[in-house]
Design a protein around this motif. Structure first.
Motif, PDB file in Angstrom:
ATOM      1  N   THR A   1     -34.056 -41.510  43.801  1.00 11.44           N
ATOM      2  CA  THR A   1     -34.674 -40.196  43.553  1.00 11.44           C
ATOM      3  C   THR A   1     -36.133 -40.568  43.762  1.00 11.44           C
ATOM      4  N   ILE A   2     -36.845 -41.560  43.334  1.00 10.74           N
ATOM      5  CA  ILE A   2     -38.043 -41.645  43.223  1.00 10.74           C
ATOM      6  C   ILE A   2     -38.699 -42.205  44.504  1.00 10.74           C
ATOM      7  N   PHE A   3     -37.820 -42.583  45.524  1.00 11.59           N
ATOM      8  CA  PHE A   3     -38.384 -42.590  46.951  1.00 11.59           C
ATOM      9  C   PHE A   3     -37.628 -41.666  47.775  1.00 11.59           C
TER      10      PHE A   3
ATOM     11  N   ARG B   1     -50.314 -40.487  37.183  1.00  6.37           N
ATOM     12  CA  ARG B   1     -49.103 -40.751  37.582  1.00  6.37           C
ATOM     13  C   ARG B   1     -48.151 -39.933  36.720  1.00  6.37           C
ATOM     14  N   GLY B   2     -46.955 -39.426  37.307  1.00  5.72           N
ATOM     15  CA  GLY B   2     -45.904 -39.181  36.575  1.00  5.72           C
ATOM     16  C   GLY B   2     -45.037 -40.318  35.609  1.00  5.72           C
ATOM     17  N   LYS B   3     -44.010 -39.879  35.076  1.00  9.33           N
ATOM     18  CA  LYS B   3     -43.098 -40.778  34.181  1.00  9.33           C
ATOM     19  C   LYS B   3     -42.902 -42.143  34.921  1.00  9.33           C
ATOM     20  N   CYS B   4     -42.378 -42.149  36.261  1.00 12.29           N
ATOM     21  CA  CYS B   4     -41.967 -42.773  37.058  1.00 12.29           C
ATOM     22  C   CYS B   4     -43.010 -43.922  37.560  1.00 12.29           C
ATOM     23  N   GLY B   5     -44.133 -43.651  37.738  1.00 13.32           N
ATOM     24  CA  GLY B   5     -45.516 -44.634  38.151  1.00 13.32           C
ATOM     25  C   GLY B   5     -45.456 -44.601  39.476  1.00 13.32           C
ATOM     26  N   VAL B   6     -44.905 -43.739  40.457  1.00 16.05           N
ATOM     27  CA  VAL B   6     -44.901 -43.832  41.757  1.00 16.05           C
ATOM     28  C   VAL B   6     -45.083 -42.759  42.364  1.00 16.05           C
ATOM     29  N   ARG B   7     -45.722 -41.702  41.397  1.00 19.27           N
ATOM     30  CA  ARG B   7     -46.124 -40.537  41.977  1.00 19.27           C
ATOM     31  C   ARG B   7     -47.575 -40.239  41.417  1.00 19.27           C
ATOM     32  N   GLU B   8     -48.532 -39.704  42.380  1.00 25.29           N
ATOM     33  CA  GLU B   8     -49.992 -39.589  41.778  1.00 25.29           C
ATOM     34  C   GLU B   8     -50.522 -38.299  42.285  1.00 25.29           C
TER      35      GLU B   8
ATOM     36  N   GLN C   1     -47.010 -30.055  39.260  1.00 24.06           N
ATOM     37  CA  GLN C   1     -45.709 -30.059  38.601  1.00 24.06           C
ATOM     38  C   GLN C   1     -44.785 -30.977  39.768  1.00 24.06           C
ATOM     39  N   CYS C   2     -44.493 -32.094  39.309  1.00 22.80           N
ATOM     40  CA  CYS C   2     -43.403 -32.438  40.230  1.00 22.80           C
ATOM     41  C   CYS C   2     -42.001 -31.960  40.018  1.00 22.80           C
ATOM     42  N   ARG C   3     -41.461 -31.713  41.109  1.00 21.78           N
ATOM     43  CA  ARG C   3     -40.180 -31.039  40.755  1.00 21.78           C
ATOM     44  C   ARG C   3     -39.028 -31.916  41.428  1.00 21.78           C
ATOM     45  N   LEU C   4     -39.182 -33.270  41.654  1.00 16.63           N
ATOM     46  CA  LEU C   4     -38.124 -34.218  41.881  1.00 16.63           C
ATOM     47  C   LEU C   4     -36.960 -34.550  41.136  1.00 16.63           C
ATOM     48  N   CYS C   5     -37.305 -34.678  39.639  1.00 20.31           N
ATOM     49  CA  CYS C   5     -36.274 -34.876  38.868  1.00 20.31           C
ATOM     50  C   CYS C   5     -36.432 -33.925  37.711  1.00 20.31           C
ATOM     51  N   ASN C   6     -35.482 -34.307  36.844  1.00 18.93           N
ATOM     52  CA  ASN C   6     -35.347 -33.439  35.722  1.00 18.93           C
ATOM     53  C   ASN C   6     -36.422 -33.729  34.515  1.00 18.93           C
ATOM     54  N   HIS C   7     -37.276 -34.555  34.823  1.00 20.82           N
ATOM     55  CA  HIS C   7     -38.381 -34.613  33.935  1.00 20.82           C
ATOM     56  C   HIS C   7     -39.550 -33.264  34.304  1.00 20.82           C
ATOM     57  N   TYR C   8     -39.492 -33.040  35.275  1.00 17.97           N
ATOM     58  CA  TYR C   8     -40.536 -32.114  35.712  1.00 17.97           C
ATOM     59  C   TYR C   8     -41.940 -32.410  35.293  1.00 17.97           C
ATOM     60  N   CYS C   9     -42.516 -33.577  35.623  1.00 21.54           N
ATOM     61  CA  CYS C   9     -43.565 -33.990  35.117  1.00 21.54           C
ATOM     62  C   CYS C   9     -44.914 -32.994  35.410  1.00 21.54           C
ATOM     63  N   ARG C  10     -45.570 -32.582  34.376  1.00 24.04           N
ATOM     64  CA  ARG C  10     -46.769 -31.977  34.681  1.00 24.04           C
ATOM     65  C   ARG C  10     -47.950 -33.168  34.492  1.00 24.04           C
ATOM     66  N   ILE C  11     -48.886 -33.253  35.889  1.00 21.70           N
ATOM     67  CA  ILE C  11     -49.550 -34.384  36.107  1.00 21.70           C
ATOM     68  C   ILE C  11     -50.891 -33.866  36.352  1.00 21.70           C
ATOM     69  N   ALA C  12     -51.714 -34.234  35.325  1.00 21.32           N
ATOM     70  CA  ALA C  12     -53.177 -33.840  35.542  1.00 21.32           C
ATOM     71  C   ALA C  12     -53.583 -34.963  36.748  1.00 21.32           C
TER      72      ALA C  12
ATOM     73  N   CYS D   1     -38.606 -46.261  38.958  1.00 22.42           N
ATOM     74  CA  CYS D   1     -37.606 -45.589  38.334  1.00 22.42           C
ATOM     75  C   CYS D   1     -37.969 -44.457  37.466  1.00 22.42           C
ATOM     76  N   ASN D   2     -37.251 -43.255  37.223  1.00 27.95           N
ATOM     77  CA  ASN D   2     -37.776 -42.240  36.603  1.00 27.95           C
ATOM     78  C   ASN D   2     -36.900 -42.475  34.937  1.00 27.95           C
ATOM     79  N   LEU D   3     -36.005 -43.517  34.941  1.00 27.51           N
ATOM     80  CA  LEU D   3     -35.723 -43.448  33.559  1.00 27.51           C
ATOM     81  C   LEU D   3     -36.075 -45.117  33.091  1.00 27.51           C
TER      82      LEU D   3
HETATM   83  S1  SF4 Z   1     -40.520 -38.942  36.822  1.00 25.08           S
HETATM   84 FE1  SF4 Z   1     -41.294 -39.143  38.596  1.00 25.08          FE
HETATM   85  S2  SF4 Z   1     -40.017 -38.312  40.075  1.00 25.08           S
HETATM   86 FE2  SF4 Z   1     -39.594 -37.379  37.900  1.00 25.08          FE
HETATM   87  S3  SF4 Z   1     -40.680 -35.622  37.662  1.00 25.08           S
HETATM   88 FE3  SF4 Z   1     -41.857 -37.260  37.051  1.00 25.08          FE
HETATM   89  S4  SF4 Z   1     -43.295 -37.735  38.727  1.00 25.08           S
HETATM   90 FE4  SF4 Z   1     -41.385 -36.506  39.739  1.00 25.08          FE
END
Ligand code: SF4
Length: 343
Positions: free
Chosen positions: A133-135, A30-37, A15-26, A81-83
């Motif tokens: 945020t995403i960097f 990659r997360g929603k922002c496309g830059v965290r894998e 689980q990424c805890r960098l932004c309020n999406h708090y993506c759960r990533i298998a 970007c996370n949005l």
């Molecule tokens: S959008 Fe990116 S920065 Fe935000 S929680 Fe998901 S992976 Fe992390």
């Protein structure tokens, strides 16, 4: 490099805890922002040190009108970007990692960025253009180093980062401009792929707990977020929960990205929002992207005299003396007000 602010889950998910999406990533995704894998159960930042845009800008361009006015700030971004704002004015920078998986950029270390800021005699480093945020990792390392060299640090953000992210940055950031995109959950969800409450909560935390210098920007999009009722609510929030000394920048929309069929914001709409903000008690309201309206000047909240002139990005502070009005002595809120001029 390995990312910061994440936690492991079952089956090598994270689980990424960098932004309020708090993506759960298998694993392998990659997360929603496309830059965290997620690579085999470890989260990686894919954009660390990949600079996609860098420039020496007037601080007024961020926009920050009450933070070291008249100074220059070395500004940079990576892609991502996370949005997913359908009106994004910088979409080639922000959306490319999600749209086609590419993360382009010139290699640069925090040491090189800070050395460049010192070489060009910038007063600060700005994390801007896309969504900083995403960097986060690159921003945190650069901000720590630039602080040691006497530079200030500026964030220009959508304000959707996690509380953990904000608090980690807390001691290193001096000023922020947050884009408060509207005041309805529906707009945030449908047009930006985000939520309103985390942004308003973060604005309060920044202002009342972290103590960074805060300015707020709202891009008015015709028919989407410019109704008088919505602007009443937004300005009430700024006045009652953030504070009347917080500058509010009203910005003009230009057709862009997926909203290329929406007209530019009319001068009447911008002017009405300006007067609403002033009537509610906001001390500093500005209209951006429309110099013809001449609403970029600062007036003393005490006596009403014009104390700062801005023409384009040229700034003169003819009537501010160390943060106070030269006419009546009232406070002109901000950081280093009246010290620096470039015109
Ligand atoms: S959008 Fe990116 S920065 Fe935000 S929680 Fe998901 S992976 Fe992390």
């Amino acid at each position: 490099m390995e990312a910061r602010l994440w936690k492991p889950l079952k089956n090598r998910a994270v689980q990424c805890r960098l932004c309020n999406h708090y993506c759960r990533i298998a694993a392998g995704e990659r997360g929603k922002c496309g830059v965290r894998e997620n690579r085999e159960g470890t989260l990686f930042s894919l954009n660390y040190g990949k600079i996609a845009a860098i420039s020496l800008d007037p601080v007024e361009k961020k926009p920050l009108y009450h933070f070291q006015p008249g100074t220059q700030t070395l500004s940079f971004a990576t892609m991502g970007c996370n949005l997913t704002c359908s009106f994004c004015q910088n979409w080639t920078l922000s959306q490319t990692p999600v749209e086609d998986g590419q993360i382009a950029g010139r290699a640069a270390t925090p040491e090189q960025i800070v050395a460049e800021a010192l070489r060009v005699k910038a007063a600060s480093v700005s994390y801007t253009y896309s969504e900083p945020t995403i960097f986060f990792e690159l921003m945190q390392d650069t901000a720590r180093l630039s602080q040691r060299h006497g530079l200030k640090n500026i964030l220009v953000s959508n304000g959707f980062m996690s509380r953990e992210c904000l608090d980690e940055l807390g001691p290193h950031i001096n000023a922020i401009n947050v884009d408060l995109k509207c005041f309805t959950e529906a707009f945030y969800k449908e047009i930006a792929g985000a939520h309103l409450k985390p942004v308003t909560d973060n604005l309060k935390h920044i202002k009342h707990t972290l103590g960074w210098w805060l300015e707020v920007t709202t891009l008015l999009i015709p028919g989407r977020n410019d109704s008088p009722e919505e602007l009443e609510q937004l300005t009430d929030f700024l006045v009652h929960e953030i504070g009347t000394d917080t500058p509010w920048h009203i910005s003009r929309f230009h057709p862009s990205y997926k909203m290329d069929n929406v007209p530019v914001t009319g001068g009447d709409t911008l002017t009405a929002a300006y007067h609403m903000g002033k009537r509610k008690g906001l001390k500093y309201v500005y209209i951006g992207n429309m110099p013809g309206l001449n609403r970029q000047q600062t007036f003393c909240p005490g006596c009403g005299q014009r104390v700062i002139d801005r023409t384009g990005f040229t700034v003169v502070c003819p009537a501010v003396r160390n943060g106070h009005c030269a006419h009546c002595g009232a406070t002109i809120h901000g950081i280093d007000m009246g010290k620096a001029v470039n015109g």
